[in-house]
Design an enzyme around this catalytic site. Structure first.
Site, mmCIF file in Angstrom:
data_model
loop_
_atom_site.group_PDB
_atom_site.id
_atom_site.type_symbol
_atom_site.label_atom_id
_atom_site.label_comp_id
_atom_site.label_asym_id
_atom_site.label_seq_id
_atom_site.Cartn_x
_atom_site.Cartn_y
_atom_site.Cartn_z
ATOM 1 N N ARG A 102 -81.148 78.454 58.131
ATOM 2 C CA ARG A 102 -80.644 77.445 57.027
ATOM 3 C C ARG A 102 -79.292 77.029 57.282
ATOM 4 O O ARG A 102 -78.503 78.079 57.076
ATOM 5 C CB ARG A 102 -81.050 78.178 55.598
ATOM 6 C CG ARG A 102 -80.663 77.476 54.460
ATOM 7 C CD ARG A 102 -80.901 78.371 53.057
ATOM 8 N NE ARG A 102 -80.291 77.775 51.925
ATOM 9 C CZ ARG A 102 -81.206 77.213 51.209
ATOM 10 N NH1 ARG A 102 -82.628 77.119 51.494
ATOM 11 N NH2 ARG A 102 -80.964 76.402 50.101
ATOM 12 N N GLN A 126 -84.322 45.351 42.330
ATOM 13 C CA GLN A 126 -84.948 45.752 41.421
ATOM 14 C C GLN A 126 -84.011 45.916 40.041
ATOM 15 O O GLN A 126 -82.829 46.263 40.241
ATOM 16 C CB GLN A 126 -85.075 47.309 41.709
ATOM 17 C CG GLN A 126 -86.074 47.223 42.916
ATOM 18 C CD GLN A 126 -87.622 47.109 42.678
ATOM 19 O OE1 GLN A 126 -87.911 45.841 42.313
ATOM 20 N NE2 GLN A 126 -88.592 48.039 42.545
#
Length: 352
Positions: free
Chosen positions: A116, A58
């Site tokens: 978390r 790309q």
């Protein structure tokens, strides 16, 4: 085994050929804004069935390193993968948006909010970064760039740069300067730079001639460029100023403390004479010029540069094109570029 640029644009074709690439001229059918990469590659394969593996690189990933491409080619050639694509690891907690009528709620993706973790203790997630997609011809013919025996290739974060929106441009520019690949040969040459050769008219100055009342020429240059020259001299890089005109040596020589050659008709010869005196080679020369008369020197020097407003012939011969115009900071910009590359090479060698 070959490098192609796929384009429908005349100027892009010209530049690609100048740098040694082959050009696949796209048809109007696959040159639309809505055309996918897959469609363009399928057309290429139709005209070039000899290709067994396609590496779609790309153009929006300027920090891509050739070592990564070599490793991916081995994965397909030696390990039997049908497709390999590039990813980068991100330590970002992902949330999804859920819409139910007029109500919008969120859902944590993959992690329990009640447990978390610290991001530095978490393995993170893999995201496609769009740098490249390798696939076999057979898979592409089926209409896929990814599939069957598929594997990812994890790139380093500093090489994972994708230009999508305007803000990505300045970020990409800094990443390229610090982490971009400049080639092993150029690295060796950068380390050896001992002399900067700078053209006065159009590089040190903006090319205009100012006259006093008594018809004497007045040379005007940017203080930033003077600082750039000073930075190079502090690193033991000598500076030679050259002018094709019969201008005064005095102001440049006394204020900038540089050697000056004027009334020069053959720049290549003047530099070679200087190199003999200094016992240096062209590989140890950094050259900044802006005209067709500089082309031979730009091509011969170890590393070369032109201001943003240089002529087309000079631009195609230089290894670096400044964002600044001549007389407006181009020398300072090139000096910083040189020093950054030299520091980068030195730090890499220390790590080794």
């Amino acid at each position: 085994n070959s490098i192609w640029v796929s384009t429908d644009h005349d100027e892009i074709e010209t530049v690609a050929k100048q740098f040694g690439a082959k050009v696949h001229r796209r048809s109007p059918e696959v040159s639309k804004d809505s055309t996918t990469s897959l469609e363009a590659i399928q057309e290429f394969l139709h005209k070039h069935p000899e290709a067994d593996i396609i590496g779609n690189i790309q153009a929006t990933s300027p920090c891509l390193h050739p070592d990564d491409l070599k490793e991916v080619a081995k994965m397909i050639q030696n390990k039997g993968y049908d497709s390999v694509f590039s990813v980068v690891r991100r330590h970002l907690f992902r949330w999804s948006e859920i819409k139910e009528g007029n109500e919008v709620t969120t859902l944590q993706g993959g992690l329990d909010p009640k447990r978390r973790p610290r991001r530095q203790d978490w393995d993170g997630e893999l995201y496609e970064n769009g740098s490249f997609y390798f696939a076999t011809k057979d898979l592409i013919k089926k209409g896929y760039l990814q599939g069957e025996k598929v594997m990812y290739y994890e790139m380093r974060a500093e090489h994972s740069v994708d230009i999508d929106v305007d803000i990505d441009w300045p970020i990409a520019e800094q990443r390229v300067l610090r982490y971009g690949y400049f080639g092993n040969t150029e690295k060796k040459q950068i380390k050896k730079v001992k002399l900067l050769v700078c053209i006065i008219d159009g590089c040190l100055t903006d090319g205009r001639i100012c006259l006093s009342e008594d018809q004497k020429e007045i040379i005007c240059y940017d203080v930033r460029d003077a600082i750039g020259i000073s930075l190079l001299k502090k690193r033991d890089i000598q500076v030679l100023l050259i002018s094709e005109r019969n201008c005064s040596k005095t102001i440049s020589a006394t204020k900038l403390d540089c050697e000056v050659e004027v009334s020069v008709t053959n720049k290549l010869q003047v530099v070679e004479d200087c190199l003999k005196k200094m016992n240096l080679s062209w590989k140890e020369v950094a050259y900044i010029g802006n005209e067709e008369s500089d082309v031979d020197c730009l091509k011969t020097a170890g590393i070369s540069c032109v201001p943003a407003d240089a002529c087309a012939a000079a631009k195609t011969s230089a290894s670096y094109i400044c964002k600044s115009n001549g007389g407006h900071g181009a020398i300072r910009e090139f000096a910083e570029h040189l020093l950054l590359l030299m520091d980068k090479v030195n730090s890499e060698e220390k790590r080794k």
